[in-house]
Design an enzyme around this catalytic site. Structure first.
Site, PDB file in Angstrom:
ATOM      1  CE  LYS A  13      -2.206  -1.195   3.905  1.00  0.00           C
ATOM      2  NZ  LYS A  13      -1.457  -2.188   4.254  1.00  0.00           N
ATOM      3  NE  ARG A  88      -3.634   0.770  10.898  1.00  0.00           N
ATOM      4  CZ  ARG A  88      -2.543   0.032  10.476  1.00  0.00           C
ATOM      5  NH1 ARG A  88      -2.930  -1.195  10.104  1.00  0.00           N
ATOM      6  NH2 ARG A  88      -1.523   0.569  10.173  1.00  0.00           N
ATOM      7  NE  ARG A 123       7.431  -3.107   5.687  1.00  0.00           N
ATOM      8  CZ  ARG A 123       5.946  -2.891   5.987  1.00  0.00           C
ATOM      9  NH1 ARG A 123       5.393  -2.405   5.035  1.00  0.00           N
ATOM     10  NH2 ARG A 123       5.460  -3.064   7.157  1.00  0.00           N
ATOM     11  NE  ARG A 156       7.696  -0.484  10.709  1.00  0.00           N
ATOM     12  CZ  ARG A 156       6.555  -0.329   9.965  1.00  0.00           C
ATOM     13  NH1 ARG A 156       6.664   0.370   8.860  1.00  0.00           N
ATOM     14  NH2 ARG A 156       5.444  -1.098  10.250  1.00  0.00           N
ATOM     15  NE  ARG A 167       1.922  -5.157  11.640  1.00  0.00           N
ATOM     16  CZ  ARG A 167       2.411  -4.396  10.606  1.00  0.00           C
ATOM     17  NH1 ARG A 167       3.795  -4.800  10.285  1.00  0.00           N
ATOM     18  NH2 ARG A 167       2.222  -3.401   9.988  1.00  0.00           N
TER      19      ARG A 167
END
Length: 210
Positions: A13, A88, A123, A156, A167
């Site tokens: 996204k 969300r 990432r 992260r 998640r």
């Protein structure tokens, strides 16, 4: 054009929002970046948000809606915007409706969970400006250094494998119902999230008709 991007964590996204932003010249409103700024500055809202994010949980609706409401009132949003990371939940979507926020198109980027786990382990995020990179699919010009601000790129905590799985579970339970919510309004477009960024972008722009 006023857009919402939906998709699981790691679906792409943020990357697609950057590309749409440049093509359509409208700002990307990333709640993730806004929250990270608040955390970095150790604001009251930031400290509260950090405790939820560190646990791999979603930040409460009232915190998110308040942040977005303030941001959408700024002048650069008058001609359109891209919402990335909000809403969300259906409750947040209803809050946007009550605020009078008119959305033209909702793009849902769909990627299988197994592919998400592979993507997120690679990432890297700039700890200064929040820009996102990937060690395979979106490499920075210099390893470990942000192209935009020369900040340090880091993995992260919420991109760690066990946190990613948690998640994804939360996404399927709380966020995925938004697909049906916006489909019922007739403004949902579904796009397959490809490994190649350009391939996904092509499908996104086809869906947008631009």
């Amino acid at each position: 054009m006023k857009l919402i991007l939906l998709g699981a964590p790691g679906a792409g996204k943020g990357t697609q929002a950057e590309i749409i932003c440049k093509k359509l010249n409208i700002p990307t409103i990333s709640t993730g970046n806004i929250l990270r700024e608040a955390i970095k500055n150790k604001t009251e809202r930031g400290v509260m948000a950090k405790s939820f994010m560190d646990a791999g949980k979603l930040v409460p609706d009232d915190v998110i809606v308040g942040i977005v409401s303030e941001r959408l009132s700024q002048d650069d949003c008058k001609n359109g915007f891209i919402l990335d990371g909000m809403p969300r939940t259906v409750v947040q979507a209803e809050a946007l409706d009550k605020m009078g926020v008119q959305i033209d198109v909702v793009i849902s980027i769909e990627v299988e969970d197994s592919a998400i786990e592979r993507r997120m382990s690679g990432r890297r995020v700039c700890e200064s400006c929040g820009a996102s990179y990937h060690i395979e699919h979106k490499k920075p010009k210099e390893d470990g250094v942000c192209d935009s601000c020369a900040g340090k790129l880091v993995l992260r905590a919420d991109d760690a494998p066990e946190t990613v799985r948690d998640r994804l579970r939360v996404y399927h339970e709380q966020t995925e119902p938004l697909v049906a919510y916006y489909a019922s309004k007739g403004i949902l477009k579904t796009v397959k999230g490809c490994d190649g960024i350009d391939d996904t972008s092509r499908l996104v722009f086809e869906a947008l008709g631009v």
